[in-house]
Write a protein that holds these residues in place. Sequence first.
Motif, PDB file in Angstrom:
ATOM      1  N   ASP A 205       0.816  -1.218   0.000  1.00 17.09           N
ATOM      2  CA  ASP A 205       0.000   0.000   0.000  1.00 17.09           C
ATOM      3  C   ASP A 205       0.850   1.269   0.000  1.00 17.09           C
ATOM      4  O   ASP A 205       0.312   2.376   0.038  1.00 17.09           O
ATOM      5  N   GLY A 206       2.179   1.101   0.032  1.00 12.88           N
ATOM      6  CA  GLY A 206       3.059   2.263  -0.046  1.00 12.88           C
ATOM      7  C   GLY A 206       3.269   2.989   1.270  1.00 12.88           C
ATOM      8  O   GLY A 206       3.805   4.096   1.290  1.00 12.88           O
ATOM      9  N   HIS A 207       2.852   2.370   2.403  1.00 16.36           N
ATOM     10  CA  HIS A 207       3.024   3.052   3.689  1.00 16.36           C
ATOM     11  C   HIS A 207       4.444   2.916   4.225  1.00 16.36           C
ATOM     12  O   HIS A 207       4.939   3.781   4.939  1.00 16.36           O
ATOM     13  N   ILE A 208       5.077   1.792   3.924  1.00 16.36           N
ATOM     14  CA  ILE A 208       6.490   1.606   4.266  1.00 16.36           C
ATOM     15  C   ILE A 208       7.178   0.994   3.048  1.00 16.36           C
ATOM     16  O   ILE A 208       6.512   0.481   2.142  1.00 16.36           O
ATOM     17  N   HIS A 209       8.502   1.044   3.042  1.00 15.15           N
ATOM     18  CA  HIS A 209       9.256   0.446   1.937  1.00 15.15           C
ATOM     19  C   HIS A 209       9.794  -0.903   2.411  1.00 15.15           C
ATOM     20  O   HIS A 209      10.958  -1.026   2.779  1.00 15.15           O
ATOM     21  N   TYR A 210       8.904  -1.900   2.437  1.00 11.63           N
ATOM     22  CA  TYR A 210       9.244  -3.198   3.024  1.00 11.63           C
ATOM     23  C   TYR A 210       9.994  -4.075   2.035  1.00 11.63           C
ATOM     24  O   TYR A 210       9.549  -4.290   0.908  1.00 11.63           O
ATOM     25  N   ILE A 211      11.140  -4.597   2.462  1.00 15.07           N
ATOM     26  CA  ILE A 211      11.996  -5.409   1.600  1.00 15.07           C
ATOM     27  C   ILE A 211      11.767  -6.897   1.823  1.00 15.07           C
ATOM     28  O   ILE A 211      11.907  -7.713   0.924  1.00 15.07           O
ATOM     29  N   GLY A 212      11.422  -7.284   3.072  1.00 16.25           N
ATOM     30  CA  GLY A 212      11.236  -8.702   3.393  1.00 16.25           C
ATOM     31  C   GLY A 212      12.027  -9.085   4.624  1.00 16.25           C
ATOM     32  O   GLY A 212      12.456  -8.219   5.387  1.00 16.25           O
ATOM     33  N   ASN A 213      12.226 -10.380   4.804  1.00 13.45           N
ATOM     34  CA  ASN A 213      13.017 -10.849   5.943  1.00 13.45           C
ATOM     35  C   ASN A 213      14.478 -10.466   5.793  1.00 13.45           C
ATOM     36  O   ASN A 213      15.015 -10.460   4.685  1.00 13.45           O
ATOM     37  N   GLU A 334      -1.975   7.285   8.876  1.00 13.04           N
ATOM     38  CA  GLU A 334      -2.121   6.900   7.470  1.00 13.04           C
ATOM     39  C   GLU A 334      -2.089   5.384   7.300  1.00 13.04           C
ATOM     40  O   GLU A 334      -2.912   4.807   6.593  1.00 13.04           O
ATOM     41  N   THR A 335      -1.133   4.727   7.975  1.00 13.12           N
ATOM     42  CA  THR A 335      -0.990   3.277   7.818  1.00 13.12           C
ATOM     43  C   THR A 335      -2.141   2.545   8.469  1.00 13.12           C
ATOM     44  O   THR A 335      -2.716   1.615   7.900  1.00 13.12           O
ATOM     45  N   LEU A 336      -2.476   2.954   9.693  1.00 14.76           N
ATOM     46  CA  LEU A 336      -3.484   2.194  10.422  1.00 14.76           C
ATOM     47  C   LEU A 336      -4.876   2.361   9.825  1.00 14.76           C
ATOM     48  O   LEU A 336      -5.689   1.442   9.872  1.00 14.76           O
ATOM     49  N   GLU A 337      -5.130   3.506   9.229  1.00 13.30           N
ATOM     50  CA  GLU A 337      -6.428   3.699   8.582  1.00 13.30           C
ATOM     51  C   GLU A 337      -6.646   2.675   7.481  1.00 13.30           C
ATOM     52  O   GLU A 337      -7.770   2.233   7.244  1.00 13.30           O
ATOM     53  N   ALA A 338      -5.547   2.304   6.840  1.00 13.82           N
ATOM     54  CA  ALA A 338      -5.646   1.373   5.721  1.00 13.82           C
ATOM     55  C   ALA A 338      -5.585  -0.086   6.161  1.00 13.82           C
ATOM     56  O   ALA A 338      -5.785  -0.989   5.371  1.00 13.82           O
ATOM     57  N   MET A 339      -5.291  -0.301   7.462  1.00 15.24           N
ATOM     58  CA  MET A 339      -5.070  -1.672   7.929  1.00 15.24           C
ATOM     59  C   MET A 339      -6.282  -2.183   8.693  1.00 15.24           C
ATOM     60  O   MET A 339      -7.097  -1.420   9.176  1.00 15.24           O
ATOM     61  N   PRO A 340      -6.339  -3.519   8.864  1.00 17.19           N
ATOM     62  CA  PRO A 340      -7.373  -4.062   9.745  1.00 17.19           C
ATOM     63  C   PRO A 340      -7.160  -3.535  11.165  1.00 17.19           C
ATOM     64  O   PRO A 340      -6.047  -3.198  11.546  1.00 17.19           O
TER      65      PRO A 340
END
Lengths: 348, 348
Positions: A205-213, A334-340
């Motif tokens: 969703d573009g809220h963080i730049h997640y790369i993985g483990n 911003e992030t939590l609004e988009a999350m469960p």
Amino acid sequence: MRLAVDCMGGDHGPSVTLPACRAFLDSHPHAELLLVGQADALQEAASWSRCTLVEATEVVAMDDPVEVALRRKRDSSMRVAISQLKADEAGVVRADACVSAGNTGALMALARYLLKTLDGIDRPAIASVLPNEKGAFTTMLDLGANVDCTPEHLLQFAVMGSALVAAIDGKPDPTVGLLNIGAEVIKGSEVIKRAGELLRAAGADGHIHYIGNVEGNDIFTGTVDLVVCDGFVGNVALKTSEGLAHALAQFIKEEFTRTWWTKLIALAALPVLGRFKKRVDPRGYNGAALLGLRGLVFKSHGSADAMAFGNALARAYDAARNRLLDQVHDRIVETLEAMPATPADAAA
Amino acid sequence: MRLAVDCMGGDHGPSVTLPACRAFLDSHPHAELLLVGQADALQEAASWSRCTLVEATEVVAMDDPVEVALRRKRDSSMRVAISQLKADEAGVVRADACVSAGNTGALMALARYLLKTLDGIDRPAIASVLPNEKGAFTTMLDLGANVDCTPEHLLQFAVMGSALVAAIDGKPDPTVGLLNIGAEVIKGSEVIKRAGELLRAAGADGHIHYIGNVEGNDIFTGTVDLVVCDGFVGNVALKTSEGLAHALAQFIKEEFTRTWWTKLIALAALPVLGRFKKRVDPRGYNGAALLGLRGLVFKSHGSADAMAFGNALARAYDAARNRLLDQVHDRIVETLEAMPATPADAAA
């Protein structure tokens, strides 16, 4: 920008904090300080410009239990320093950030009690940096505030940590890795696997730049800007690193002092070894952020000298100047609004 | 004593394992080897004395999923090597220990499937050593086999690890620490606190020499002979150490190659740096033990060279010679008889 400084905290108290404050004022011509502590201990600073003394009659000792700091020492320098971040009756907030070298448990407990957590944050976390092979720093959290974490906590850490890196290191879109024991998404405990799912979703969703483990070695490779983990694992990784660095320094010293010939070589190599030492010197990046609170609190290492404490002041100042608090708040919202919805956390 | 060697495992296969076996035979005049692998790959060893070739037509690749190793490659060198530790129809056990540089997940799964765990052990664990400031080694387990552990598992690790240190390092009563984030017994998660209680009880009864909590830095200080932790934390600590060691070596290299003058100093310092390097060289203590199985299985690092693989062979040989399997069995029986019953483990 004005910092509230707990001048009595740490192993050395004012003998370290005051010289550090003096040097900080000299190098930051627009900064102001609130020096908090016992009046007689702060006398020498009474005449300093851009400085206000704030009296606090008590001191939280390095080995005081959390209960003592919270309930007994009501007028401690640590407590008074943190209180400067709260609006008073007239709605005035006296400081933009607070710095203490006092005991971590007490600082976290007082900060949480006095400031409360930001909306959407169940638990504050401790973030700090470690030098990496890219010649930069890897930010890591949590480093010990939260022993057991839910997947939702780890997501909150990722969001808060991203705001921290953006504010202090000036990287608007820092890369994030989840500390695990393998690169594949099927690795790790159930909590970690679920956290991976939440982080991937927040990344998509573009809220963080997640790369993985990422794995333990990636902290020092510099694979990502931010490493997220629970406080138990983070604390073990940090202390393991400190222990290994100490042991290796010890081994190098032993080898260079073995004979007169190796000592001679050591003498010639001193400038080189000195540069190496400086590069990995933890004093150079002292100052951990307590993230997720309604106020900016920075924790210096208890054994910090004036140079190290000065770096913690500088980090806090940069964070305040770059509106870290607003950045964390905005990113979380911003992030939590988009999350469960985040399940209620009994411990929060 | 006879070792079964998976000659095909690891990043390099026979080009590393065969020279290591040759050197091992030369330095261990009473040792015998079963060399397991594809016939054409082992040809050069056909004429070696104290050596028997055992054919296996398949090879478990370093990136093969566990399922492939378990169900598809039924005639892999890894599987055949482990099988040498089991009694055949005539009741004959062909080897006393097995060594492989193959992929860890496959090795653990095959060993567990073929050998089963010892009575009283729910889950096997991986144990290895790290050098400490006392000039000795700290043994640590679990290093990644068990992501989630109960307090009872951690107790079993402590008992098995004590047997390992006694057998290989010749310390009959090794000191044991529980990896935690503080020295006080109230620190850590619920699992860790409960594990501390079990370990204290086992220590009070004289089954182990339990010291209490240790922190990450204690691994390298050498505070205790054995550090016990779950596989997630252990794996992160190990890989973090590897990463830091690599980064520091990199930093040293960069500083010594900065100018012609520092390069000159490096030249003079080469013997000193060489001694230092040798001291922390992980090849010198290669060979992790898979503990808790009805057979001695040792895992070499996948990227091991002949020197490193030789050290894994030597560790396995020492373990077999010192009856590690019986020692683990006896200690477990003795400790568990005195302890409350271990809850059944669904994952076991």
